[in-house]
Design a protein around this motif. Structure first.
Motif, short mmCIF file in Angstrom:
data_model
loop_
_atom_site.label_atom_id
_atom_site.label_comp_id
_atom_site.label_asym_id
_atom_site.label_seq_id
_atom_site.Cartn_x
_atom_site.Cartn_y
_atom_site.Cartn_z
N THR A 127 0.83 -1.27 0.09
CA THR A 127 0.04 0.14 0.01
C THR A 127 0.85 1.31 -0.17
N PHE B 243 2.08 2.39 -3.59
CA PHE B 243 0.87 3.18 -4.65
C PHE B 243 0.56 4.51 -4.15
N TRP C 116 -5.01 1.51 -6.54
CA TRP C 116 -4.86 0.33 -5.24
C TRP C 116 -5.91 0.25 -4.35
N ARG D 95 -8.31 -2.22 -6.20
CA ARG D 95 -7.76 -3.61 -6.20
C ARG D 95 -7.95 -4.07 -4.64
#
Length: 754
Positions: free
Chosen positions: A525, A528, A662, A665
């Motif tokens: 994380t 991104f 992100w 996703r």
């Protein structure tokens, strides 16, 4: 100088230390090593000795044990001397593991030939399993590599012929398993196996073309080959099984990829791994994840976890020292590369598999190109001293001696491959044989224990009539109490109703495994952030998907291993539960000082419960895979992780907002892991419940008949003098035979200098 005597028995894993002729104090570090394998503590030995002797650094060590263990002590001493210590090491040799295994095998034959004692072996499931493992000759070596490493060339060189397809592409979509058979000098037999282990095709004289065709067939899962592995001699007690695994970058079959990872992660069996690297092409992404897994596995264990990974650096023949490509500098780069992937002090073996292959391949079978390649490499390796690969290898004096005894040509020896083959033998002698000796010893010891208990119980009937009457009365009370006052039915209901918690160690591991993907996703994380071009976003997504897919399969293997270990722990708890039941059953007896009652209690308590659960007993289902439907008995869904390469563009057409991408996703990423964790816990719980059901089933169908049969038999012998006298005579003879047999068995594991 301080004199340190170390006597290490690798068979029962016991070590005795004497420091200046005195036992070390209780609680000191040396005392804690007493029941650990030498490879766990040997690398820390001299630092610990220095602390024990208040900083003194001079030690004269006398080691009594097998040669492979002595060489580890000597290697640790070399490291200590390099750091400024003064350490000398001498060796008192004992009989090898192979010699002891042969002695136990002869004792096993003797035990089986005894009609009465043989029943103590055949009637014990645990003993039978231990014997099968101890005398199973097969030893697994797995060859793992990424694309273009020359893995197939290496295996063909070991075979002495070109059987496996070799090309600069991912040719290995299946698992090829090659079992050594030195009697098959001129041919190889093979079978093509499907997903369920069924034979799809076979050949008694298989060719390379046939192997290539089978390998290309989508329904081929394993190619099982038998024939002579020329580079390794088949020994009486060991037979090499060489497995060519699909590369970690092979996406044709995720299950095969997971299987390859499983070989690396297997810290129970500790199979030997030949990890093949391309010396001229380091740093590919293909190796990154698997090397990380290797590094993690090596960190978890002791020296064995390091020894079982042999890094074979192939294609050393592409370098020419005259062009400034010195092999020593190449190997320095390899070590730096492995170190950057978390692998410290790796065991590295540089080789030219192609040179070894062409030397062993009959010259009349060489193609024009192979003839040219051979002459070129023969000139390079024969004339340039720096191209002798043996000088760069960390081989022991024992391996060097074995290589000299084989009378190998200097050119073949210089290719490096014979040293790798010799190291396989070294690993077998150091780790595999001692384990097998101990398993066989334990199995015979268990049979001896059962036999001594049984004969001892009969001998306890040699009492006066008044005592026998008391015994008979107590047996009657015991039987009535078991049938009425202490019913197994009520006990069974209690066990089934209450169940039992998962062992603490299993719960801890489940928590650790659950946190593993969470930590990984959190780290991703952070990466991104910001706006990037579309191609950068696509690359990052691909990298993330590859890493997560690898982690997903790694977790599947970890949960599979946890299922097995949880079964063992739960089985042990149920065995203890059973023994507590036996103890409670006898607690109400009025006179436990009667030896016969103690004998009955010991005999029933020593019963090994038959508690095993196969995974396919827990769950079966059918799943759709592409356009076909097939049976899948796996508890996890290996197809739940779907790679998604579409990248949604935010803002204009040129850039992607990574944070928004992100966020979109994240659910898709977390869901498969959440399902995997949930399914794994459920499956381990189901396995626990199945074991409890088996335990209850045993108490219902087997315990009561066995218990009553034993009591009725003893009461009959008490009542009938002639029957008792005959039983006492037979038990006495058998008891003496078992005691003599036990003495011979104990001698096989004794550690005394030769």
């Amino acid at each position: 100088m301080n004199r340190i005597e170390i006597t290490h028995n690798p068979f029962i894993v016991d070590t005795r230390f004497l420091a200046n002729d005195r036992d070390p104090a209780e609680g000191c570090k040396l005392s804690s090593y007493k029941e650990m394998r030498l490879q766990v503590w040997v690398e820390k030995l001299f630092d610990e000795l220095s602390l024990l002797f208040n900083g003194d650094k001079q030690f004269d060590v006398v080691f009594t044990g097998v040669e492979s263990d002595f060489l580890d002590v000597a290697a640790a001493a070399e490291v200590a001397n390099a750091s400024g210590m003064q350490v000398s090491v001498s060796w008192k040799e004992i009989d090898s593991s192979e010699v002891r295994l042969e002695r136990i095998r002869r004792l096993m034959d003797e035990a089986k030939a005894h009609p009465q004692f043989e029943l103590f072996i055949s009637g014990n499931e645990e003993a039978k399993r231990s014997f099968e493992e101890a005398f199973n000759k097969d030893f697994d070596v797995y060859v793992v590599a990424t694309m273009s490493s020359g893995k197939s060339t290496l295996i063909n060189a070991m075979l002495g012929c070109d059987l496996l397809p070799a090309a600069n592409e991912a040719t290995t979509a299946t698992i090829a398993r090659i079992t050594d058979n030195d009697s098959m000098r001129q041919r190889f037999s093979a079978q093509r196996l499907g997903a369920q282990g069924q034979v799809l095709a076979s050949s008694e004289n298989v060719t390379a073309d046939t192997i290539k065709d089978w390998n290309a067939s989508a329904d081929t899962k394993i190619i099982d080959i038998k024939g002579n592995i020329e580079g390794v001699e088949e020994r009486e007690h060991v037979r090499l099984v060489l497995t060519d695994t699909p590369g970690p970058n092979n996406s044709q079959d995720q299950e095969h990829q997971r299987t390859t990872m499983g070989f690396v992660q297997d810290s129970q069996r500790n199979p030997l791994i030949l990890y093949v690297l391309n010396a001229s092409q380091l740093g590919t992404n293909d190796d990154k994840h698997l090397l990380g897994l290797v590094a993690e596995t090596m960190r978890k264990g002791g020296k064995q976890s390091k020894d079982r990974f042999i890094f074979v650096i192939n294609k050393m023949d592409v370098f020419d020292p005259e062009n400034g490509e010195d092999p020593a500098s190449v190997l320095t780069r390899v070590r730096q590369y492995l170190s950057s992937n978390g692998i410290q002090n790796p065991v590295i073996y540089p080789i030219s598999a192609n040179l070894a292959r062409l030397i062993r391949k009959p010259s009349d079978g060489h193609t024009r190109k192979e003839r040219n390649d051979y002459h070129s490499m023969a000139d390079l390796f024969g004339e340039e001293p720096r191209m002798n690969m043996l000088q760069y290898m960390p081989i022991t004096s024992r391996v060097r001696r074995n290589l000299e005894e084989k009378k190998i040509s200097s050119l073949l020896l210089g290719s490096g491959l014979p040293a790798v083959e010799a190291m396989i033998d070294e690993y077998i002698d150091k780790y595999n044989f001692p384990h097998r000796v101990k398993r066989a010893y334990d199995a015979l010891s268990k049979a001896i224990e059962v036999g001594l208990n049984e004969t001892g119980l009969i001998q306890q009937l040699d009492q006066d009539e008044a005592t026998l009457r008391r015994v008979e009365g107590e047996i009657a009370v015991l039987k009535a109490r078991q049938e009425k006052g202490f019913e197994t039915g009520a006990y069974r209901d209690k066990v089934q109703l209450e169940g039992m918690d998962l062992p603490h160690a299993v719960e801890e591991t489940l928590v650790d495994l659950q946190s593993s993907p969470e930590e990984m996703i959190r780290a991703m994380t952070d990466e991104f952030r910001g706006m990037v071009p579309v191609h950068v976003a696509e690359k990052k997504i691909d990298e993330v998907e590859e890493a997560l897919s690898f982690k997903y399969m790694e977790l599947i293997n970890a949960y599979e291993a946890l299922f097995v270990s949880s079964q063992n722990l739960i089985r042990d708890e149920l065995q203890e539960n059973y023994e507590r039941y036996i103890h409670a059953l006898f607690e109400g007896s009025q006179d436990l000082k009667l030896p016969v009652l103690e004998g009955i209690k010991k005999k029933m308590g020593n019963i090994s419960l038959k508690l095993t659960v196969q995974r396919d007993e827990i769950q079966k289902r059918r799943v759709v895979v592409g356009q076909t439907e097939e049976s899948d008995s796996h508890w996890y869904n290996p197809f739940s992780w779907r790679r998604k390469k579409t990248v949604d563009v935010y803002g204009d057409k040129e850039f992607v907002d990574l944070e928004e991408l992100w966020a979109q996703r994240l659910t898709q990423i977390k869901s498969p892991f959440a399902r995997l964790i949930q399914n794994a816990r459920s499956e381990i719980g189901n396995g626990k419940n199945k074991l409890i059901d088996r335990f209850v089933e045993y108490m219902t169908s087997e315990f009561e008949p066995k218990f009553n049969e034993l009591l009725d038999s003893l009461r009959g012998k008490i009542a009938e003098r002639k029957e008792r006298e005959l039983a006492l005579e037979e038990a006495g003879i058998l008891h003496e035979w078992i005691k003599a047999f036990k003495a011979k068995l104990d001698e096989t594991l004794a550690v005394g200098a030769r």
